[in-house]
Design a protein around this motif. Structure first.
Motif, PDB file in Angstrom:
ATOM      1  N   TYR A 150      64.539 -86.524 -50.279  1.00 21.41           N
ATOM      2  CA  TYR A 150      64.539 -85.686 -51.567  1.00 21.41           C
ATOM      3  C   TYR A 150      63.332 -86.247 -52.534  1.00 21.41           C
ATOM      4  O   TYR A 150      63.036 -87.545 -52.557  1.00 21.41           O
ATOM      5  N   THR A 151      63.089 -85.523 -53.438  1.00 17.50           N
ATOM      6  CA  THR A 151      62.263 -85.691 -54.482  1.00 17.50           C
ATOM      7  C   THR A 151      63.080 -85.516 -55.929  1.00 17.50           C
ATOM      8  O   THR A 151      63.691 -84.506 -55.902  1.00 17.50           O
ATOM      9  N   ASP A 163      63.313 -82.566 -49.314  1.00  9.13           N
ATOM     10  CA  ASP A 163      62.136 -82.816 -48.471  1.00  9.13           C
ATOM     11  C   ASP A 163      62.365 -82.423 -47.089  1.00  9.13           C
ATOM     12  O   ASP A 163      61.830 -81.860 -46.448  1.00  9.13           O
ATOM     13  N   ARG A 164      63.469 -83.279 -46.695  1.00  2.42           N
ATOM     14  CA  ARG A 164      63.801 -82.966 -45.314  1.00  2.42           C
ATOM     15  C   ARG A 164      65.570 -83.143 -45.323  1.00  2.42           C
ATOM     16  O   ARG A 164      66.122 -84.345 -45.711  1.00  2.42           O
ATOM     17  N   LYS A 217      61.363 -91.202 -55.292  1.00  5.01           N
ATOM     18  CA  LYS A 217      61.802 -90.444 -53.805  1.00  5.01           C
ATOM     19  C   LYS A 217      63.131 -91.094 -53.353  1.00  5.01           C
ATOM     20  O   LYS A 217      62.980 -92.065 -53.377  1.00  5.01           O
TER      21      LYS A 217
END
Length: 150
Positions: free
Chosen positions: A125-126, A116-117, A140
């Motif tokens: 993260y996912t 995610d970043r 997450k």
């Protein structure tokens, strides 16, 4: 991009019994990964969790997802290597963790993580772990990178 166990061990500081990624099937550096953890009855945690009905602890499923995340996050960044003894890559946050089905000896855990970043200090993260197409766990994740003092 695929990685075998030797290539994984070149990139992560973990060693058995705490190395929880056996193979990388797909990896897009800085973006995502699909990896495998083969769950064997020989895993040391099954001795006590639980002798009468062995189940992989959920925290270790989350750890496997975090290790998979470390593998792809810095693959294209020569300045950061999670296996470097001067760099620490810590799991610092888990949000929305859900455990949907038990993971048993003989299962093959499919680890899928998407960034995610990613930055040089905090990564988000996912993540999802599945067995035979059924979601076993999802969360997450947040990890931090720290430079260790000598």
């Amino acid at each position: 991009m695929e990685l075998d166990i030797k290539q994984i061990m070149d990139r992560l500081p973990h060693r058995p019994p705490m190395l929880l990624v056996d193979r990388v099937l797909e990896m897009v550096p800085g973006k995502s990964i699909v990896a495998i953890k083969n769950v064997s009855m020989n895993e040391p945690f099954f001795q006590g969790h639980f002798p009468h009905h062995p189940v992989m602890p959920g925290v270790l499923i989350i750890e496997a997802l975090a290790q998979a995340a470390a593998l792809f996050s810095f693959e294209d960044d020569s300045g950061v290597n999670p296996a470097d003894k001067k760099i620490a890559y810590y799991l610092v946050g888990v949000d929305g963790a859900r455990f949907r089905r038990p993971v048993l000896p003989g299962d093959q855990l499919r680890l899928e993580v998407t960034a995610d970043r990613i930055s040089r200090s905090i990564c988000k993260y996912t993540a999802q772990a599945s067995v035979d197409g059924q979601v076993a766990a999802e969360a997450k994740l947040m990890c931090a990178i720290r430079v260790l003092e000598d």
